[in-house]
Design a protein around this motif. Structure first.
Motif, short mmCIF file in Angstrom:
data_model
loop_
_atom_site.label_atom_id
_atom_site.label_comp_id
_atom_site.label_asym_id
_atom_site.label_seq_id
_atom_site.Cartn_x
_atom_site.Cartn_y
_atom_site.Cartn_z
N PHE A 27 -51.28 -22.42 -21.11
CA PHE A 27 -52.14 -22.34 -22.28
C PHE A 27 -53.60 -22.14 -21.90
N GLU A 28 -54.06 -22.93 -20.90
CA GLU A 28 -55.47 -22.89 -20.52
C GLU A 28 -55.84 -21.64 -19.72
N ARG A 29 -54.88 -21.13 -18.96
CA ARG A 29 -55.24 -20.12 -17.98
C ARG A 29 -54.97 -18.68 -18.41
N ILE A 30 -54.28 -18.49 -19.53
CA ILE A 30 -54.09 -17.12 -20.02
C ILE A 30 -55.44 -16.55 -20.43
N GLN A 31 -55.82 -15.41 -19.86
CA GLN A 31 -57.16 -14.88 -20.08
C GLN A 31 -57.20 -13.43 -20.55
N LYS A 32 -56.32 -12.57 -20.08
CA LYS A 32 -56.44 -11.14 -20.38
C LYS A 32 -55.07 -10.49 -20.51
N PHE A 33 -55.09 -9.27 -21.01
CA PHE A 33 -53.85 -8.50 -21.11
C PHE A 33 -54.12 -7.09 -20.63
N GLU A 34 -53.04 -6.42 -20.23
CA GLU A 34 -53.11 -5.04 -19.80
C GLU A 34 -52.00 -4.25 -20.49
N LEU A 35 -52.30 -2.98 -20.81
CA LEU A 35 -51.29 -2.08 -21.34
C LEU A 35 -50.74 -1.23 -20.20
N ILE A 36 -49.42 -1.18 -20.10
CA ILE A 36 -48.75 -0.48 -18.99
C ILE A 36 -48.05 0.75 -19.54
N ASP A 37 -48.27 1.92 -18.87
CA ASP A 37 -47.61 3.13 -19.35
C ASP A 37 -46.24 3.30 -18.73
N SER A 38 -45.58 4.41 -19.07
CA SER A 38 -44.21 4.65 -18.60
C SER A 38 -44.12 4.83 -17.09
N ASN A 39 -45.26 5.08 -16.43
CA ASN A 39 -45.29 5.20 -14.97
C ASN A 39 -45.75 3.91 -14.31
N VAL B 59 -51.64 0.80 -15.28
CA VAL B 59 -52.47 0.12 -16.28
C VAL B 59 -53.46 1.14 -16.85
N TYR B 60 -53.45 1.35 -18.18
CA TYR B 60 -54.37 2.31 -18.77
C TYR B 60 -55.36 1.65 -19.73
N TYR B 61 -55.21 0.33 -19.97
CA TYR B 61 -56.18 -0.38 -20.79
C TYR B 61 -56.11 -1.86 -20.45
N SER B 62 -57.26 -2.52 -20.40
CA SER B 62 -57.32 -3.95 -20.09
C SER B 62 -58.41 -4.60 -20.93
N HIS B 63 -58.12 -5.82 -21.42
CA HIS B 63 -59.12 -6.52 -22.23
C HIS B 63 -58.76 -8.01 -22.26
N SER B 64 -59.73 -8.81 -22.64
CA SER B 64 -59.50 -10.26 -22.71
C SER B 64 -58.63 -10.60 -23.92
N THR C 227 -53.07 8.86 -25.17
CA THR C 227 -51.98 9.82 -25.35
C THR C 227 -50.75 9.47 -24.51
N VAL C 228 -50.88 8.45 -23.64
CA VAL C 228 -49.73 8.06 -22.82
C VAL C 228 -48.80 7.18 -23.64
N ILE D 29 -44.38 3.67 -27.61
CA ILE D 29 -45.36 3.94 -28.65
C ILE D 29 -46.64 4.46 -28.02
N GLN D 30 -47.33 5.33 -28.75
CA GLN D 30 -48.63 5.83 -28.32
C GLN D 30 -49.71 5.21 -29.21
N PHE D 31 -50.68 4.57 -28.58
CA PHE D 31 -51.79 3.99 -29.33
C PHE D 31 -52.87 5.05 -29.54
N VAL D 32 -52.53 6.04 -30.39
CA VAL D 32 -53.50 7.08 -30.69
C VAL D 32 -54.54 6.51 -31.66
N ARG D 33 -55.58 7.28 -31.92
CA ARG D 33 -56.65 6.80 -32.80
C ARG D 33 -56.08 6.40 -34.16
N GLY D 34 -56.42 5.21 -34.60
CA GLY D 34 -55.94 4.70 -35.88
C GLY D 34 -54.75 3.78 -35.75
N VAL D 35 -54.14 3.72 -34.56
CA VAL D 35 -53.00 2.83 -34.32
C VAL D 35 -53.45 1.69 -33.42
#
Length: 335
Positions: free
Chosen positions: A21-33, A36-41, A66-67, A90-96
């Motif tokens: 609970f205390e130590r979870i800090q960030k997440f990453e989005l992983i593509d089909s390959n 990591v194509y996106y990272s944020h707290s 587009t990945v 799923i693709q997180f295109v603009r608006g999603v």
């Protein structure tokens, strides 16, 4: 979708129970390959009412990726991998994107974390599995800008939460009118309003005023052929009837330009009928008379009677008989 399995890495197992609970800090989005194509707290983490660890993360909708997304990776404050959560493609295109919730419930033997997708669903799953297919079907029915090739019908609404069709809307608007179609009146103003027509014998297209023509058709006692209308209007310089126009595409309104209105008497006069001008029967007396005889320095004989002369008074008045009046517009509600 069956339960998705979140498999922790070795580093994650050591901090799972006491420090997760205390130590979870960030997440990453992983593509089909597996890149990591996106990272944020992490936005927030908490235990829900069932004691399930709930992680809230936000994927900005303004980003355009587009990945194809394969997984969401949860990481600790010292960059250790807590868990990889497989996601639908799923693709997180603009608006999603937007706010996503991930629930991690620890169960089974050590080393296995069950992600309860059968009991909980993320926003991305909801969009990918349900909302997107629905939107796709709706777009085939009615485009935002409208399309003549994609019309669809709506049945008459019964319940308050049902959509109404064009006919119901028109009936509702008609019921709320201050004045109904065909309502006639006079008003003092400079020009007719958009929904009014001036009744001075004009010809109009039935297609332009379908509701008014429908009303006129029902007024059988006030509807004449064009020939009869012209005959009466020529004789009287006004006409209190409608005309069928050319019989197929037009109609003509009443000519009330010089008319004064008088109520029907219930016996001889019917609505729309003409009555000529008239002055009530009366007479004027004007008589001139005088006697006759021989006159001079002396009077001889009896006077002779002379017959009275009937004479006319001089002319007075104008070109017509009328009371004092104020000019008004004779109008009819047309739309």
């Amino acid at each position: 979708m069956d339960g998705l399995i979140a498999v922790p890495h070795e580093e994650g197992l050591s901090i799972l129970k006491n420090e997760l609970f205390e130590r979870i800090q960030k997440f990453e989005l992983i593509d089909s390959n597996n890149n990591v194509y996106y990272s944020h707290s992490i936005h927030s983490s908490y235990f829900d009412n069932d004691g399930v660890l709930t992680i809230t993360l936000i994927i900005p909708k303004e980003n355009h990726f587009t990945v194809w997304n394969k997984a969401v990776r949860i990481k600790s404050d010292n960059n250790l991998i807590i868990a990889d959560i497989q996601t639908p493609a799923i693709q997180f295109v603009r608006g999603v994107g937007g706010t996503q919730e991930i629930k991690l419930a620890v169960s089974g033997e050590a080393g296995v974390i069950n992600f309860k997708a059968d009991e909980y669903i993320t926003d991305s799953e909801l969009n990918d599995l349900y909302i997107s297919p629905i939107n796709e079907k709706l777009s085939q029915k009615a485009l935002l800008g409208g399309s003549a090739s994609q019309l669809f019908k709506v049945k008459d609404a019964v319940d308050t939460n049902e959509a109404v069709n064009k006919g119901q809307m028109e009936n509702a608007i008609e019921a709320k009118r201050s004045f109904p179609i065909g309502f006639q009146y006079t008003q003092i103003k400079s020009a007719p309003a958009e929904n009014e027509l001036l009744q001075i014998g004009g010809v109009f297209l039935r297609a332009d005023y379908p509701l008014l023509w429908t009303y006129i058709e029902t007024q059988t006692s006030l509807l004449k052929t064009e020939v009869d209308w012209q005959t009466e209007n020529l004789a009287n310089q006004m006409c209190g009837y409608f005309s069928k126009g050319d019989g197929s595409t037009t109609f003509r309104l009443m000519n009330l330009k010089d008319a004064f209105f008088r109520a029907v008497d219930g016996v001889n006069r019917k609505a729309g009928s003409f009555q000529t001008d008239e002055i009530i029967s009366h007479k004027h007396s004007h008589t001139t008379g005088h006697g006759g005889g021989n006159w001079g320095t002396a009077y001889y004989g009896a006077p002779t009677a002379i017959a009275d002369d009937a004479q006319n008074t001089g002319l007075t008045g104008g070109a017509e008989t009328r009371p004092k009046n104020i000019a008004t517009l004779p109008l009819i509600i047309a739309k």
